[in-house]
Design a protein around this motif. Sequence first.
Motif, short mmCIF file in Angstrom:
data_model
loop_
_atom_site.label_atom_id
_atom_site.label_comp_id
_atom_site.label_asym_id
_atom_site.label_seq_id
_atom_site.Cartn_x
_atom_site.Cartn_y
_atom_site.Cartn_z
N HIS A 56 -110.40 -81.59 15.63
CA HIS A 56 -109.84 -81.47 14.37
C HIS A 56 -109.74 -82.89 13.81
CE1 HIS A 56 -106.72 -81.82 17.21
NE2 HIS A 56 -106.09 -82.57 16.09
N ASP A 57 -109.78 -82.78 12.33
CA ASP A 57 -109.46 -84.31 11.88
C ASP A 57 -107.90 -84.79 11.97
OD1 ASP A 57 -112.01 -84.06 10.55
OD2 ASP A 57 -111.34 -83.16 9.10
N VAL A 58 -107.90 -85.85 12.33
CA VAL A 58 -106.86 -86.78 12.60
C VAL A 58 -106.93 -87.81 11.57
CG1 VAL A 58 -105.05 -87.96 13.88
CG2 VAL A 58 -106.03 -85.69 14.64
N PHE A 59 -106.25 -88.48 10.93
CA PHE A 59 -106.02 -89.44 10.11
C PHE A 59 -104.97 -90.31 10.51
CE2 PHE A 59 -108.81 -86.90 7.43
CZ PHE A 59 -109.54 -87.69 6.82
N ARG A 60 -105.00 -91.60 10.23
CA ARG A 60 -104.00 -92.61 10.53
C ARG A 60 -103.65 -93.51 9.32
NH1 ARG A 60 -105.46 -98.00 13.81
NH2 ARG A 60 -107.23 -98.42 12.53
N ALA A 61 -102.21 -93.79 8.94
CA ALA A 61 -102.10 -94.60 8.14
C ALA A 61 -101.27 -96.06 8.79
CB ALA A 61 -100.85 -93.99 7.04
N GLU A 62 -101.74 -96.90 8.68
CA GLU A 62 -101.54 -98.28 9.35
C GLU A 62 -100.65 -99.00 8.23
OE1 GLU A 62 -103.21 -102.44 11.20
OE2 GLU A 62 -104.32 -100.34 11.53
N LEU A 63 -99.27 -98.94 8.62
CA LEU A 63 -98.42 -99.89 7.82
C LEU A 63 -98.77 -101.39 7.86
CD1 LEU A 63 -95.14 -97.90 8.44
CD2 LEU A 63 -96.67 -97.42 6.62
N ALA A 64 -98.46 -102.08 6.78
CA ALA A 64 -98.45 -103.50 6.81
C ALA A 64 -97.70 -104.23 7.98
CB ALA A 64 -98.04 -104.26 5.54
N SER A 65 -96.57 -103.57 8.47
CA SER A 65 -95.89 -104.23 9.59
C SER A 65 -96.39 -103.75 10.77
CB SER A 65 -94.58 -103.36 9.49
OG SER A 65 -94.74 -101.81 9.77
N GLY A 66 -97.60 -103.11 11.18
CA GLY A 66 -98.39 -102.86 12.09
C GLY A 66 -98.09 -101.42 12.88
N GLU A 67 -97.02 -100.71 12.30
CA GLU A 67 -96.73 -99.50 12.82
C GLU A 67 -97.84 -98.53 12.23
OE1 GLU A 67 -91.88 -99.23 13.02
OE2 GLU A 67 -92.68 -99.98 10.86
N GLU A 68 -97.88 -97.24 12.89
CA GLU A 68 -98.76 -96.31 12.48
C GLU A 68 -98.18 -95.08 12.36
OE1 GLU A 68 -102.31 -94.55 14.91
OE2 GLU A 68 -102.84 -96.69 14.46
N LEU A 69 -98.66 -94.34 11.13
CA LEU A 69 -98.23 -93.09 11.11
C LEU A 69 -99.45 -92.08 11.31
CD1 LEU A 69 -96.66 -93.22 7.46
CD2 LEU A 69 -95.40 -93.37 9.72
N GLU A 89 -102.85 -78.19 5.02
CA GLU A 89 -101.58 -77.71 6.05
C GLU A 89 -101.58 -78.75 6.99
OE1 GLU A 89 -99.69 -74.98 5.43
OE2 GLU A 89 -100.97 -74.42 3.65
N PHE A 90 -101.03 -79.82 7.04
CA PHE A 90 -100.69 -81.10 7.63
C PHE A 90 -99.49 -81.56 7.62
CE2 PHE A 90 -103.38 -82.78 4.03
CZ PHE A 90 -102.51 -83.85 4.04
N ASP A 91 -99.28 -82.37 8.47
CA ASP A 91 -97.85 -83.18 8.69
C ASP A 91 -98.22 -84.68 8.79
OD1 ASP A 91 -96.50 -80.84 8.85
OD2 ASP A 91 -96.67 -80.98 11.32
N ILE A 92 -97.45 -85.65 8.15
CA ILE A 92 -97.37 -86.99 8.28
C ILE A 92 -96.23 -87.32 9.30
CG2 ILE A 92 -97.12 -89.22 7.31
CD1 ILE A 92 -98.07 -87.94 4.60
N GLU A 93 -96.50 -88.06 10.59
CA GLU A 93 -95.73 -88.50 11.62
C GLU A 93 -95.63 -89.86 12.00
OE1 GLU A 93 -97.04 -85.86 14.73
OE2 GLU A 93 -96.64 -84.04 13.87
N TYR A 94 -94.27 -90.14 12.29
CA TYR A 94 -93.98 -91.16 13.02
C TYR A 94 -93.52 -91.45 14.39
CZ TYR A 94 -92.11 -95.93 13.75
OH TYR A 94 -91.99 -97.14 14.54
N GLU A 95 -94.46 -91.66 15.42
CA GLU A 95 -93.76 -91.55 16.42
C GLU A 95 -93.13 -90.09 16.98
OE1 GLU A 95 -91.01 -94.39 17.43
OE2 GLU A 95 -92.45 -96.12 17.49
N GLY A 96 -94.00 -89.11 16.46
CA GLY A 96 -93.73 -87.66 16.81
C GLY A 96 -92.93 -86.86 15.76
N GLU A 97 -92.17 -87.81 15.01
CA GLU A 97 -91.22 -87.15 14.08
C GLU A 97 -92.02 -86.84 12.83
OE1 GLU A 97 -86.92 -88.04 11.94
OE2 GLU A 97 -87.83 -89.61 13.09
N ARG A 98 -91.82 -85.63 12.15
CA ARG A 98 -92.44 -85.10 10.93
C ARG A 98 -91.58 -86.01 9.89
NH1 ARG A 98 -93.50 -79.42 10.00
NH2 ARG A 98 -91.31 -78.98 9.96
#
Length: 164
Positions: free
Chosen positions: A85-98, A108-117
Amino acid sequence: MKYVVREKMFAIGDDYWIEDEDGRRAFYVDGKVMRVRETLELQDPSGAVVAVIRKKLVSLRDTMTVEREGEVLVEVKKKRLHLLHDVFRAELASGEELEIRGDIVDKEFDIEYEGERLARISRKWFTLRDAYAIGVERDDADAGMLIAIAICVDRLVDKEHGDD
Protein backbone atom coordinates in the motif's frame (compact mmCIF):
# COMPACT_ATOMS: atom_id res chain seq x y z
CA MET A 1 -12.14 19.62 15.24
CA LYS A 2 -13.27 18.44 11.84
CA TYR A 3 -12.83 20.30 8.58
CA VAL A 4 -14.60 19.62 5.29
CA VAL A 5 -12.76 20.00 2.00
CA ARG A 6 -15.03 20.48 -1.01
CA GLU A 7 -12.92 21.22 -4.04
CA LYS A 8 -14.79 23.03 -6.76
CA MET A 9 -14.54 21.06 -9.96
CA PHE A 10 -13.10 23.02 -12.88
CA ALA A 11 -12.26 26.02 -10.69
CA ILE A 12 -9.73 28.35 -12.25
CA GLY A 13 -6.60 28.24 -10.11
CA ASP A 14 -8.06 25.57 -7.79
CA ASP A 15 -9.64 28.04 -5.36
CA TYR A 16 -11.95 26.61 -2.69
CA TRP A 17 -13.03 26.98 0.93
CA ILE A 18 -12.43 24.50 3.73
CA GLU A 19 -15.19 24.69 6.33
CA ASP A 20 -15.24 23.58 9.93
CA GLU A 21 -17.75 21.02 11.20
CA ASP A 22 -20.26 23.80 11.90
CA GLY A 23 -20.18 25.03 8.29
CA ARG A 24 -18.07 28.14 9.01
CA ARG A 25 -15.32 29.05 6.57
CA ALA A 26 -12.05 28.09 8.26
CA PHE A 27 -9.42 28.14 5.49
CA TYR A 28 -9.29 29.29 1.88
CA VAL A 29 -7.12 27.48 -0.67
CA ASP A 30 -5.94 29.95 -3.30
CA GLY A 31 -4.38 28.25 -6.31
CA LYS A 32 -1.86 30.54 -7.95
CA VAL A 33 -2.11 30.45 -11.74
CA MET A 34 0.65 31.39 -14.14
CA ARG A 35 3.42 30.06 -11.90
CA VAL A 36 6.34 27.91 -13.04
CA ARG A 37 5.48 25.33 -10.39
CA GLU A 38 2.23 24.41 -8.72
CA THR A 39 1.61 26.81 -5.84
CA LEU A 40 -1.29 27.02 -3.41
CA GLU A 41 -1.82 29.43 -0.52
CA LEU A 42 -3.71 28.28 2.56
CA GLN A 43 -5.31 31.37 4.09
CA ASP A 44 -7.41 32.01 7.17
CA PRO A 45 -10.85 33.64 6.67
CA SER A 46 -9.34 37.15 6.95
CA GLY A 47 -6.94 36.41 4.07
CA ALA A 48 -3.77 35.99 6.15
CA VAL A 49 -1.49 33.31 4.69
CA VAL A 50 -1.24 30.30 7.02
CA ALA A 51 0.94 28.20 4.69
CA VAL A 52 2.24 28.11 1.13
CA ILE A 53 2.17 24.73 -0.61
CA ARG A 54 4.55 24.20 -3.52
CA LYS A 55 5.50 21.33 -5.77
CA LYS A 56 9.26 20.92 -5.87
CA LEU A 57 10.70 21.53 -9.32
CA VAL A 58 13.57 19.06 -9.11
CA SER A 59 13.45 15.87 -7.04
CA LEU A 60 13.88 12.15 -7.59
CA ARG A 61 10.32 11.52 -6.39
CA ASP A 62 7.43 13.93 -6.58
CA THR A 63 7.69 16.15 -3.51
CA MET A 64 5.65 19.02 -2.17
CA THR A 65 6.69 21.51 0.47
CA VAL A 66 4.69 23.44 3.04
CA GLU A 67 6.18 26.81 3.88
CA ARG A 68 5.36 29.34 6.55
CA GLU A 69 6.82 32.84 6.59
CA GLY A 70 9.27 31.93 3.83
CA GLU A 71 10.73 28.90 5.63
CA VAL A 72 10.09 25.27 4.69
CA LEU A 73 8.02 23.74 7.47
CA VAL A 74 7.59 20.25 5.99
CA GLU A 75 8.36 18.17 2.88
CA VAL A 76 5.81 15.57 1.78
CA LYS A 77 6.70 12.62 -0.46
CA LYS A 78 5.91 8.97 -1.02
CA LYS A 79 7.95 6.53 1.00
CA ARG A 80 9.99 4.02 -0.97
CA LEU A 81 9.63 0.25 -0.93
CA HIS A 82 6.10 -0.18 0.35
CA LEU A 83 4.72 -2.89 -1.90
CA LEU A 84 1.28 -3.54 -0.41
CA HIS A 85 0.00 0.00 0.00
CA ASP A 86 1.02 3.63 -0.38
CA VAL A 87 2.76 5.24 2.56
CA PHE A 88 3.78 8.87 2.50
CA ARG A 89 5.99 10.73 4.89
CA ALA A 90 6.09 14.34 5.97
CA GLU A 91 9.54 15.36 7.13
CA LEU A 92 9.44 18.38 9.42
CA ALA A 93 12.17 21.02 9.34
CA SER A 94 13.16 19.82 12.83
CA GLY A 95 14.03 16.39 11.36
CA GLU A 96 11.00 14.66 12.90
CA GLU A 97 8.79 12.59 10.61
CA LEU A 98 5.05 12.14 10.29
CA GLU A 99 3.72 9.02 8.58
CA ILE A 100 0.69 9.09 6.33
CA ARG A 101 -0.82 5.62 5.93
CA GLY A 102 -4.07 3.95 5.02
CA ASP A 103 -6.10 3.85 1.82
CA ILE A 104 -4.53 6.96 0.33
CA VAL A 105 -6.17 6.69 -3.11
CA ASP A 106 -9.69 6.52 -1.65
CA LYS A 107 -8.91 9.21 0.96
CA GLU A 108 -9.19 7.03 4.06
CA PHE A 109 -5.88 7.63 5.83
CA ASP A 110 -4.21 8.87 9.00
CA ILE A 111 -1.40 11.31 9.70
CA GLU A 112 0.63 9.91 12.60
CA TYR A 113 3.57 10.92 14.75
CA GLU A 114 5.35 8.07 16.52
CA GLY A 115 2.26 5.87 16.27
CA GLU A 116 -0.15 8.53 17.59
CA ARG A 117 -2.85 9.69 15.19
CA LEU A 118 -2.84 13.45 14.72
CA ALA A 119 -5.47 13.59 11.98
CA ARG A 120 -7.87 11.28 10.14
CA ILE A 121 -8.74 12.00 6.52
CA SER A 122 -11.95 10.36 5.33
CA ARG A 123 -14.50 10.74 2.59
CA LYS A 124 -16.74 7.83 3.60
CA TRP A 125 -19.50 10.25 4.68
CA PHE A 126 -19.57 12.09 1.36
CA THR A 127 -21.11 11.14 -1.95
CA LEU A 128 -19.36 13.91 -3.86
CA ARG A 129 -16.13 12.77 -5.52
CA ASP A 130 -14.09 15.76 -4.38
CA ALA A 131 -15.23 16.10 -0.76
CA TYR A 132 -13.55 14.69 2.32
CA ALA A 133 -13.19 15.42 6.02
CA ILE A 134 -10.02 16.14 7.94
CA GLY A 135 -10.47 15.31 11.60
CA VAL A 136 -7.75 16.93 13.73
CA GLU A 137 -7.45 14.70 16.80
CA ARG A 138 -5.50 16.90 19.22
CA ASP A 139 -6.41 20.40 20.39
CA ASP A 140 -2.73 21.41 20.45
CA ALA A 141 -2.07 20.22 16.87
CA ASP A 142 -1.27 22.71 14.11
CA ALA A 143 -4.49 22.34 12.08
CA GLY A 144 -3.16 24.47 9.22
CA MET A 145 -0.09 22.29 8.83
CA LEU A 146 -2.09 19.03 8.97
CA ILE A 147 -4.58 20.34 6.39
CA ALA A 148 -1.69 21.44 4.15
CA ILE A 149 -0.13 17.95 4.45
CA ALA A 150 -3.46 16.33 3.50
CA ILE A 151 -3.70 18.63 0.46
CA CYS A 152 -0.14 17.69 -0.56
CA VAL A 153 -0.90 13.97 -0.34
CA ASP A 154 -4.13 14.47 -2.30
CA ARG A 155 -2.26 16.34 -5.06
CA LEU A 156 0.59 13.84 -5.25
CA VAL A 157 -1.79 10.88 -5.48
CA ASP A 158 -3.95 12.61 -8.11
CA LYS A 159 -0.84 13.32 -10.20
CA GLU A 160 0.42 9.75 -9.83
CA HIS A 161 -2.94 8.32 -10.89
CA GLY A 162 -3.50 10.83 -13.69
CA ASP A 163 -6.41 12.68 -12.09
CA ASP A 164 -4.92 16.18 -12.24
